[in-house]
Write a protein that holds these residues in place. Structure first.
Motif, PDB file in Angstrom:
ATOM      1  N   PHE A   1      40.769 -13.279 -77.964  1.00 29.16           N
ATOM      2  CA  PHE A   1      39.962 -14.232 -77.123  1.00 29.16           C
ATOM      3  C   PHE A   1      38.537 -14.341 -77.719  1.00 29.16           C
ATOM      4  O   PHE A   1      37.882 -15.259 -78.072  1.00 29.16           O
ATOM      5  N   LEU A   2      37.777 -13.404 -78.160  1.00 28.20           N
ATOM      6  CA  LEU A   2      36.408 -13.198 -78.612  1.00 28.20           C
ATOM      7  C   LEU A   2      36.296 -14.258 -79.836  1.00 28.20           C
ATOM      8  O   LEU A   2      35.565 -14.748 -80.246  1.00 28.20           O
TER       9      LEU A   2
ATOM     10  N   GLY B   1      34.363 -18.867 -82.425  1.00 30.08           N
ATOM     11  CA  GLY B   1      34.808 -20.188 -82.733  1.00 30.08           C
ATOM     12  C   GLY B   1      35.736 -20.161 -84.240  1.00 30.08           C
ATOM     13  O   GLY B   1      35.997 -20.927 -84.770  1.00 30.08           O
ATOM     14  N   LYS B   2      36.444 -19.085 -84.376  1.00 28.36           N
ATOM     15  CA  LYS B   2      37.142 -18.938 -85.588  1.00 28.36           C
ATOM     16  C   LYS B   2      38.592 -19.547 -85.218  1.00 28.36           C
ATOM     17  O   LYS B   2      39.078 -19.774 -84.148  1.00 28.36           O
TER      18      LYS B   2
ATOM     19  N   ALA C   1      41.904 -15.543 -87.094  1.00 33.35           N
ATOM     20  CA  ALA C   1      41.987 -14.395 -86.129  1.00 33.35           C
ATOM     21  C   ALA C   1      43.166 -13.613 -86.061  1.00 33.35           C
ATOM     22  O   ALA C   1      43.348 -12.445 -85.998  1.00 33.35           O
ATOM     23  N   ALA C   2      44.124 -14.460 -86.341  1.00 35.23           N
ATOM     24  CA  ALA C   2      45.656 -13.744 -86.214  1.00 35.23           C
ATOM     25  C   ALA C   2      45.680 -12.829 -87.567  1.00 35.23           C
ATOM     26  O   ALA C   2      46.097 -11.824 -87.536  1.00 35.23           O
TER      27      ALA C   2
ATOM     28  N   LYS D   1      44.427 -15.777 -76.281  1.00 33.12           N
ATOM     29  CA  LYS D   1      43.305 -16.561 -75.611  1.00 33.12           C
ATOM     30  C   LYS D   1      43.409 -17.424 -74.439  1.00 33.12           C
ATOM     31  O   LYS D   1      42.524 -17.212 -73.521  1.00 33.12           O
ATOM     32  N   SER D   2      44.560 -17.845 -74.211  1.00 28.98           N
ATOM     33  CA  SER D   2      45.048 -18.750 -72.979  1.00 28.98           C
ATOM     34  C   SER D   2      45.091 -17.536 -71.824  1.00 28.98           C
ATOM     35  O   SER D   2      44.475 -18.107 -70.643  1.00 28.98           O
TER      36      SER D   2
END
Length: 200
Positions: free
Chosen positions: A153-154, A160-161, A166-167, A181-182
């Motif tokens: 999430f962060l 904004g990545k 991020a994965a 994130k959701s």
């Protein structure tokens, strides 16, 4: 799961006891950064903004026993805004007498609450309030979620990545990052809605 936070009305009642350090610590944690950012947004330097925050907190402590907490009368946040605005007005009024800068004069006039400037000042206060609610919700939600979910999430929502980056960083699938994130955003929205109900 953390203990449920003190409700705003309960906190306000507890603040009437000047010796209730837990209530005052929570008040400072929740409102101190908001007050500081609002003072800084008016052009104050770091030390002056910190002084304003201390002054506002002292005045809250002195006046909290007289506060009639009624949402229909504007509630605590409106009361806190009035105290803060008045302290800033006094600050700029004193500076104006000593030899003001252009910013001092502009801020003094804005804090005088002419119809043209009242909306701008109120909007700045509301922006800081929204930031305060988001920070409060994040403190509450973070312990409820897995560390990897929180980091996903962060990275995506805050830093904004893109999800693929991020994965890769977290060793997750892109889909899992989107789901993380959701879920966090949905939980944050729920908490923010509850906080807004308490704070109005």
């Amino acid at each position: 799961m953390t203990d449920s936070p003190i409700t705003r009305a309960t906190l306000l009642l507890r603040l009437r006891d000047g010796a209730d350090n837990e209530a005052w610590s929570e008040f400072l944690r929740d409102y101190g950064p908001m007050l500081y950012r609002f003072a800084r947004s008016r052009g104050l330097q770091d030390a002056d903004a910190a002084d304003i925050v201390q002054d506002v907190v002292r005045r809250v402590g002195a006046a909290i026993s007289r506060l009639d907490y009624a949402k229909e009368k504007g509630g605590f946040r409106a009361w806190l805004f009035t105290i803060t605005r008045n302290r800033l007005y006094t600050y700029f009024e004193k500076r104006k007498r000593v030899g003001p800068t252009a910013n001092d004069t502009a801020q003094y006039e804005m804090l005088s609450q002419t119809p043209d400037t009242a909306n701008e000042l109120q909007e700045a206060w509301e922006r800081e309030h929204q930031r305060q609610l988001a920070a409060q919700a994040m403190r509450e939600v973070q312990p409820e979620v897995e560390p990897q979910t929180w980091t996903a999430f962060l990275l995506t929502a805050v830093e904004g990545k893109i999800a693929a980056d991020a994965a890769k960083q977290l060793g997750m699938t892109t889909g899992a990052v989107y789901v993380a994130k959701s879920r966090v955003i949905a939980r944050l929205k729920t908490v923010i809605e509850r906080l807004q109900e308490q704070d109005e």
